[in-house]
Design a protein around this motif. Structure first.
Motif, PDB file in Angstrom:
ATOM      1  N   ILE A   8       0.816  -1.176   0.023  1.00  0.00           N
ATOM      2  CA  ILE A   8      -0.189   0.108   0.179  1.00  0.00           C
ATOM      3  C   ILE A   8       0.839   1.289   0.082  1.00  0.00           C
ATOM      4  O   ILE A   8       1.752   1.362   0.969  1.00  0.00           O
ATOM      5  N   VAL A  10       1.620   4.973   0.396  1.00  0.00           N
ATOM      6  CA  VAL A  10       1.186   6.248   1.322  1.00  0.00           C
ATOM      7  C   VAL A  10       1.821   7.470   1.067  1.00  0.00           C
ATOM      8  O   VAL A  10       2.991   7.666   1.328  1.00  0.00           O
ATOM      9  N   GLU A  17       8.851  12.043   9.882  1.00  0.00           N
ATOM     10  CA  GLU A  17       7.896  12.085  10.529  1.00  0.00           C
ATOM     11  C   GLU A  17       6.842  10.763  10.555  1.00  0.00           C
ATOM     12  O   GLU A  17       6.325  10.285  11.653  1.00  0.00           O
ATOM     13  N   PHE A  21       5.272   7.180  13.312  1.00  0.00           N
ATOM     14  CA  PHE A  21       4.385   6.465  13.678  1.00  0.00           C
ATOM     15  C   PHE A  21       4.457   4.941  13.150  1.00  0.00           C
ATOM     16  O   PHE A  21       4.190   4.103  13.961  1.00  0.00           O
ATOM     17  N   TYR A  22       4.802   4.812  11.800  1.00  0.00           N
ATOM     18  CA  TYR A  22       4.664   3.450  11.435  1.00  0.00           C
ATOM     19  C   TYR A  22       5.705   2.551  11.784  1.00  0.00           C
ATOM     20  O   TYR A  22       5.394   1.322  12.037  1.00  0.00           O
ATOM     21  N   GLU A  24       8.226   3.456  14.654  1.00  0.00           N
ATOM     22  CA  GLU A  24       8.407   3.474  16.170  1.00  0.00           C
ATOM     23  C   GLU A  24       7.199   3.321  16.915  1.00  0.00           C
ATOM     24  O   GLU A  24       6.973   2.429  17.842  1.00  0.00           O
ATOM     25  N   THR A  25       5.872   3.855  16.469  1.00  0.00           N
ATOM     26  CA  THR A  25       4.660   3.511  17.432  1.00  0.00           C
ATOM     27  C   THR A  25       4.241   2.275  17.054  1.00  0.00           C
ATOM     28  O   THR A  25       3.812   1.489  18.022  1.00  0.00           O
ATOM     29  N   LEU A  26       3.922   1.862  15.859  1.00  0.00           N
ATOM     30  CA  LEU A  26       3.304   0.623  15.469  1.00  0.00           C
ATOM     31  C   LEU A  26       4.230  -0.675  15.558  1.00  0.00           C
ATOM     32  O   LEU A  26       3.715  -1.648  15.717  1.00  0.00           O
ATOM     33  N   ILE A  48       4.662  -5.844   6.577  1.00  0.00           N
ATOM     34  CA  ILE A  48       3.432  -5.871   7.505  1.00  0.00           C
ATOM     35  C   ILE A  48       2.927  -7.262   6.961  1.00  0.00           C
ATOM     36  O   ILE A  48       2.216  -7.283   5.760  1.00  0.00           O
ATOM     37  N   GLY A  49       3.226  -8.365   7.674  1.00  0.00           N
ATOM     38  CA  GLY A  49       2.749  -9.784   7.085  1.00  0.00           C
ATOM     39  C   GLY A  49       3.480 -10.193   5.900  1.00  0.00           C
ATOM     40  O   GLY A  49       4.459  -9.929   5.834  1.00  0.00           O
ATOM     41  N   SER A  51       2.998  -8.464   3.411  1.00  0.00           N
ATOM     42  CA  SER A  51       2.887  -7.236   2.445  1.00  0.00           C
ATOM     43  C   SER A  51       3.838  -6.168   3.057  1.00  0.00           C
ATOM     44  O   SER A  51       4.371  -6.357   3.596  1.00  0.00           O
ATOM     45  N   GLU A  52       3.579  -5.142   2.191  1.00  0.00           N
ATOM     46  CA  GLU A  52       4.301  -3.900   2.869  1.00  0.00           C
ATOM     47  C   GLU A  52       3.636  -2.582   2.882  1.00  0.00           C
ATOM     48  O   GLU A  52       2.610  -2.456   2.336  1.00  0.00           O
ATOM     49  N   ILE A  53       3.975  -1.713   3.768  1.00  0.00           N
ATOM     50  CA  ILE A  53       3.506  -0.301   3.536  1.00  0.00           C
ATOM     51  C   ILE A  53       4.809   0.539   2.937  1.00  0.00           C
ATOM     52  O   ILE A  53       6.021   0.261   3.271  1.00  0.00           O
ATOM     53  N   GLY A  75      -1.809  10.969   2.797  1.00  0.00           N
ATOM     54  CA  GLY A  75      -2.782   9.858   2.940  1.00  0.00           C
ATOM     55  C   GLY A  75      -2.510   8.603   2.046  1.00  0.00           C
ATOM     56  O   GLY A  75      -1.692   8.533   1.349  1.00  0.00           O
TER      57      GLY A  75
ATOM     58  N   ILE B   2       1.230  -5.916  15.381  1.00  0.00           N
ATOM     59  CA  ILE B   2       0.393  -6.141  14.325  1.00  0.00           C
ATOM     60  C   ILE B   2       1.027  -7.035  13.125  1.00  0.00           C
ATOM     61  O   ILE B   2       2.113  -7.300  12.872  1.00  0.00           O
ATOM     62  N   GLU B   3       0.088  -7.910  12.659  1.00  0.00           N
ATOM     63  CA  GLU B   3       0.319  -9.141  12.116  1.00  0.00           C
ATOM     64  C   GLU B   3       0.382  -9.048  10.445  1.00  0.00           C
ATOM     65  O   GLU B   3       1.197  -9.654   9.856  1.00  0.00           O
ATOM     66  N   LYS B   4      -0.723  -8.576  10.064  1.00  0.00           N
ATOM     67  CA  LYS B   4      -0.761  -8.104   8.594  1.00  0.00           C
ATOM     68  C   LYS B   4      -1.635  -6.994   8.436  1.00  0.00           C
ATOM     69  O   LYS B   4      -2.556  -6.748   9.269  1.00  0.00           O
ATOM     70  N   ILE B   5      -1.846  -7.018   6.905  1.00  0.00           N
ATOM     71  CA  ILE B   5      -3.042  -6.161   6.505  1.00  0.00           C
ATOM     72  C   ILE B   5      -4.395  -7.035   6.358  1.00  0.00           C
ATOM     73  O   ILE B   5      -4.153  -7.931   5.787  1.00  0.00           O
ATOM     74  N   LEU B  93      -1.266   2.212  22.535  1.00  0.00           N
ATOM     75  CA  LEU B  93      -1.328   3.100  21.693  1.00  0.00           C
ATOM     76  C   LEU B  93      -1.699   4.709  22.585  1.00  0.00           C
ATOM     77  O   LEU B  93      -1.136   5.686  22.304  1.00  0.00           O
ATOM     78  N   LYS B  96       1.052   5.874  24.228  1.00  0.00           N
ATOM     79  CA  LYS B  96       2.165   6.575  23.704  1.00  0.00           C
ATOM     80  C   LYS B  96       1.489   7.611  23.166  1.00  0.00           C
ATOM     81  O   LYS B  96       2.027   8.645  22.142  1.00  0.00           O
ATOM     82  N   ALA B 120      -2.869  10.850  13.676  1.00  0.00           N
ATOM     83  CA  ALA B 120      -1.861  10.144  14.199  1.00  0.00           C
ATOM     84  C   ALA B 120      -1.135   9.243  13.020  1.00  0.00           C
ATOM     85  O   ALA B 120       0.178   9.120  12.995  1.00  0.00           O
ATOM     86  N   ARG B 122      -0.591  10.249   9.675  1.00  0.00           N
ATOM     87  CA  ARG B 122      -0.266  11.085   8.331  1.00  0.00           C
ATOM     88  C   ARG B 122      -1.252  10.794   7.389  1.00  0.00           C
ATOM     89  O   ARG B 122      -1.253  10.668   6.322  1.00  0.00           O
ATOM     90  N   GLY B 123      -2.536  11.368   7.861  1.00  0.00           N
ATOM     91  CA  GLY B 123      -3.686  11.250   6.936  1.00  0.00           C
ATOM     92  C   GLY B 123      -4.233  10.116   6.530  1.00  0.00           C
ATOM     93  O   GLY B 123      -5.341   9.807   5.941  1.00  0.00           O
ATOM     94  N   VAL B 124      -3.855   8.997   7.017  1.00  0.00           N
ATOM     95  CA  VAL B 124      -4.605   7.704   6.708  1.00  0.00           C
ATOM     96  C   VAL B 124      -5.358   7.276   7.950  1.00  0.00           C
ATOM     97  O   VAL B 124      -5.048   7.296   9.029  1.00  0.00           O
TER      98      VAL B 124
END
Lengths: 134, 134
Positions: A8, A10, A17, A21-22, A24-26, A48-49, A51-53, A75, B2-5, B93, B96, B120, B122-124
Motif C-alpha cells: 500500500i 502512502v 515524521e 508512527f509506522y 516507532e509507534t506501530l 507487514i505480514g 505485504s508492505e507499507i 494519505g 501488528i500481524e498483517k493487513i 497506543l 504513547k 496520528a 499521516r492522513g491515513v
C-alpha cells in the motif's frame, strides 16, 4: 491472476515524521529505503505480514506524489497487487478494455510493474507488480 | 503487535459497478456481502491472498462513507491492520499519546475493532481488528 496485496502506498510530507508512527509507534520493521530520482520520491518500505507499507515523500512539488499531496493532502495513495506475470495480466486487462496508465510493464521499486488508470478502479490508483527474483 | 493487513476499505458510489471491476475484471472472489445499518454501509468483501478488499457503498449521504464520497470522491478509504489483541494494542497506543477515534474496541465487520485518528497516521484512516473466532 492476483495473488495478494504486494503493498500500500502512502503519500507523506516527511518520511522521518511518518516513520515515527509506522515504525516507532506501530512497530513495523523498515525493510528498505531508497531515493528513486526517476519517480521523484524518497521511499521507505515497512514489512507487514506478507505485504508492505510504502511511504512516499516527494522530491519536488512537481512530481506525481508532490502533486497528489497538493491536491489531496497526506494519505493513502495507491494499492499494489502482486501477480505472477504482469505482462500477461496487462494484456488480459487491455483485451477487456480496462483504462491503463502504462501500456507496457516497466521497472519499478516492486519489480516489473504497471499502473491502471483510477477511472478503471473506482478512483483507486492500482499498481500491478511481479517481483523480480535477483 | 501488528500481524498483517486485514483489509483495505474502498469507498464507492455503487457496489454493483465496483464489483464489475474487482470481481469480474480482476477475478477476486467475493467472500461475503452485508448491509450494516449502524455503520450506514452496504459492504462486499473480496479475498486477496490472506487479506481482503472491503467495498463500501453508503446507505445515505449523511453517513461517514457518504460524507467521505462528497468530500474526496471514490477511492481508498481506510486500511485495517490485524492484531491478536485489539484491546491491548489500543491501550499501548493510548499510553504513547496516539490520537484515537475509538477509546474502546467495538464490534465491527472484521471482528473487534477500533479506529485511530488520521492525524496520528499521516492522513491515513487506520483501523485495528482482532477477528472473532465463531
Amino acid at each position: 491472476m492476483i495473488e495478494k496485496i504486494h503493498h500500500i502506498g502512502v503519500a507523506v510530507r516527511s518520511l522521518d515524521e511518518a516513520l515515527k508512527f509506522y515504525s516507532e509507534t506501530l512497530g513495523l520493521p523498515v525493510q528498505a529505503s531508497a531515493t528513486v530520482e526517476e519517480q521523484g520520491v524518497k521511499a521507505a518500505l515497512l514489512t507487514i505480514g506478507g505485504s508492505e507499507i510504502e511511504l512516499l515523500e516527494p522530491l519536488s512539488p512537481e512530481s506525481p506524489v508532490g502533486r497528489f499531496l497538493e491536491r489531496k493532502g497526506e494519505g493513502l495513495h495507491h494499492i499494489c497487487f502482486q501477480t505472477p506475470d504482469v505482462a500477461a495480466e496487462l494484456e488480459g486487462l487491455k483485451a477487456k478494455g480496462v483504462e491503463l496508465i502504462d501500456q507496457q510493464p516497466r521497472r519499478g521499486l516492486a519489480g516489473m510493474i504497471c499502473f491502471l488508470h483510477p477511472k478503471a478502479s473506482r478512483g483507486v490508483l492500482v499498481e500491478l507488480a511481479t517481483p523480480v527474483v535477483s
